[in-house]
Design a protein around this motif. Structure first.
Motif, mmCIF file in Angstrom:
data_model
loop_
_atom_site.group_PDB
_atom_site.id
_atom_site.type_symbol
_atom_site.label_atom_id
_atom_site.label_comp_id
_atom_site.label_asym_id
_atom_site.label_seq_id
_atom_site.Cartn_x
_atom_site.Cartn_y
_atom_site.Cartn_z
ATOM 1 N N ILE A 74 43.307 38.351 44.858
ATOM 2 C CA ILE A 74 42.048 38.391 43.208
ATOM 3 C C ILE A 74 42.065 39.375 43.719
ATOM 4 O O ILE A 74 41.867 40.423 43.867
ATOM 5 N N CYS A 75 41.435 39.494 42.114
ATOM 6 C CA CYS A 75 40.888 41.007 41.345
ATOM 7 C C CYS A 75 39.583 41.321 42.268
ATOM 8 O O CYS A 75 38.815 40.092 42.813
ATOM 9 N N THR A 76 39.422 42.331 42.264
ATOM 10 C CA THR A 76 37.878 43.155 43.410
ATOM 11 C C THR A 76 37.049 43.560 42.527
ATOM 12 O O THR A 76 35.945 43.742 42.421
ATOM 13 N N ARG A 77 37.207 43.070 40.807
ATOM 14 C CA ARG A 77 35.626 43.191 40.130
ATOM 15 C C ARG A 77 35.726 42.006 39.701
ATOM 16 O O ARG A 77 34.470 41.681 40.023
ATOM 17 N N CYS A 78 36.306 40.977 39.063
ATOM 18 C CA CYS A 78 36.207 39.522 38.558
ATOM 19 C C CYS A 78 36.549 39.014 40.062
ATOM 20 O O CYS A 78 37.314 39.104 41.205
ATOM 21 N N ILE A 79 37.285 37.552 39.418
ATOM 22 C CA ILE A 79 37.567 36.372 40.192
ATOM 23 C C ILE A 79 38.512 36.265 39.653
ATOM 24 O O ILE A 79 39.669 34.864 39.945
ATOM 25 N N ASN A 128 41.883 46.218 40.187
ATOM 26 C CA ASN A 128 41.166 45.957 39.517
ATOM 27 C C ASN A 128 42.099 45.197 38.151
ATOM 28 O O ASN A 128 43.300 46.076 38.069
ATOM 29 N N CYS A 129 41.677 43.649 37.885
ATOM 30 C CA CYS A 129 42.471 43.235 36.764
ATOM 31 C C CYS A 129 43.339 43.904 35.382
ATOM 32 O O CYS A 129 42.030 44.163 35.093
ATOM 33 N N ASN A 130 44.061 43.620 34.866
ATOM 34 C CA ASN A 130 43.958 43.247 33.803
ATOM 35 C C ASN A 130 43.264 43.303 32.277
ATOM 36 O O ASN A 130 42.540 43.317 31.407
ATOM 37 N N HIS A 131 42.386 41.231 32.929
ATOM 38 C CA HIS A 131 41.604 40.484 32.161
ATOM 39 C C HIS A 131 40.439 40.965 31.995
ATOM 40 O O HIS A 131 40.007 41.300 30.665
ATOM 41 N N CYS A 132 39.785 41.792 33.511
ATOM 42 C CA CYS A 132 38.682 42.117 33.457
ATOM 43 C C CYS A 132 39.034 43.939 32.100
ATOM 44 O O CYS A 132 37.629 44.263 31.703
ATOM 45 N N ARG A 133 40.149 45.084 33.008
ATOM 46 C CA ARG A 133 39.636 46.088 31.979
ATOM 47 C C ARG A 133 39.626 45.646 30.403
ATOM 48 O O ARG A 133 38.964 46.384 29.800
HETATM 49 ZN ZN LIG Z 1 39.040 41.425 37.111
#
Ligand SMILES: [Zn+2]
Length: 377
Positions: A7-12, A27-32
């Motif tokens: 699971i992403c450390t910034r979003c969920i 961090n995932c590609n979505h929140c980046r």
């Molecule tokens: Zn994320």
């Protein structure tokens, strides 16, 4: 699909998106991607207001001598309702378009009326042929691809195209905004504009051709995308949009009634998002919405994690809502359960525009021009 859970450390966002990619920081590609696209929020408020003012001036200039300046979609939900209010405050003359696919809750119909009447906004309601649309929805459930709402989404865009063409309206102002819905998972929802996909699914599972459903012809789709016709204006991205404050305003000033969940103004959307999607596919769309709210600072990651840990659907509502949906689709609950048990499929498992040899090549050429030569912005 076989990657271990992360699971992403910034979003969920997590590995329920099979295509998710994490960087070294977790961090995932979505929140980046969200933070890249959300650069408009970093502009000073007066700069955003100036940008909006120039867009509004252009809409008024293009609308001069015509019946309307813009098309707006109204579902009865918070975003589109708030958008309608702002459009009027800006002095624009909108034509509201609403899709009646047979599933809208009475509350949604009431909310639209309570809002549009005092705002003096003309409403064009597109009513789908229920018998055929019910067959199409059932065909999509049998097709077992993740997004059973593709037909409705397609019909809404078809309605925008038709309204803009009929009244020569150059702009479509919509309530889609980065703050509350800027994250999307491709694998969970594909084919919104794809008439070939919709026709092929209907034909495979009914043996018939669609006769009434408002399909977007490929030529219209290509022309409108290339020419940006109608041009989309994401109005809420220019404002300091706060969904909770918008909801309070709608309730206090217009007697708007809450639904209890995003897109829950439609019984089918509620059941599909809240039960079918998590139950059959393991996808929980709340994860996208909550992650977006975390990125936009409207919620902390801890709050989002607490929210996602709650059931996606009220357990006591599953049986009665399933019975309601099955009956409305014209099948028994046992038949509905049998459809749910069919093996999962993907968009690419059916004939669609992307896997059509000629259109697929054309799409590659379009992307080349778009990204390499900045042919379109
Ligand atoms: Zn994320």
């Amino acid at each position: 699909m076989s990657q271990p859970y992360q699971i992403c450390t910034r979003c969920i966002m997590d590995t329920s998106d099979p295509d998710i990619v994490f960087d070294d920081a977790g961090n995932c590609n979505h929140c980046r991607a969200w933070f890249t696209r959300a650069a408009i929020y970093n502009l000073p408020p007066q700069e955003r207001a100036r940008l909006l003012e120039s867009v509004v001036e252009e809409m008024k200039r293009r609308g001069h001598g015509r019946d309307y300046d813009c098309v707006i979609g109204v579902s009865g939900g918070v975003d589109s309702s708030f958008c309608a209010i702002k459009v009027k405050e800006l002095g624009l003359r909108p034509l509201a378009v609403h899709l009646d696919n047979g599933w809208n809750s009475e509350k949604a119909v009431g909310n639209i009326k309570r809002l549009l009447d005092p705002l003096h906004i003309d409403l064009s309601t597109i009513v789908l042929n229920w018998k055929e649309f019910r067959e199409l929805q059932l065909a999509f459930l049998r097709a077992s691809t993740p997004d059973s709402e593709i037909p409705s989404d397609h019909a809404i865009v078809a309605a925008f195209y038709a309204a803009s063409s009929q009244h020569r309206i150059g702009y479509c102002v919509n309530g889609i905004n980065l703050r509350t819905e800027g994250i999307h998972v491709r694998e969970w929802s594909q084919g919104h504009l794809d008439s070939r996909y919709i026709k092929s699914v209907y034909r495979k599972f009914t043996g018939k051709r669609l006769r009434h459903f408002p399909l977007i012809p490929v030529t219209t789709l290509v022309r409108n995308i290339v020419l940006h016709r109608p041009r989309n204006v994401f109005l809420l991205d220019y404002l300091d949009y706060d969904k909770q404050a918008a909801k309070r305003l709608l309730m206090d000033r217009y007697g708007w009634e809450d639904y209890g969940g995003k897109h829950y103004e439609s019984v089918y959307t509620r059941f599909y998002q809240g039960w079918i999607l998590p139950h059959k596919f393991g996808y929980d769309k709340r994860r996208m919405h909550l992650s977006t709210l975390v990125c936009s600072g409207h919620m902390t990651r801890s709050e989002a994690l607490a929210e996602i840990s709650r059931p996606a659907y009220p357990p006591e509502a599953v049986a009665p809502d399933k019975a309601f949906v099955a009956k409305k689709l014209g099948i028994t609950v046992e038949e509905f359960d049998a459809v749910m048990a069919l093996p999962r499929k993907r968009y690419g498992d059916y004939p669609n525009l992307q896997n059509h040899w000629a259109f697929g090549r054309g799409l590659d050429v379009f992307r080349f021009f778009k990204h390499t030569l900045h042919w379109v912005s």
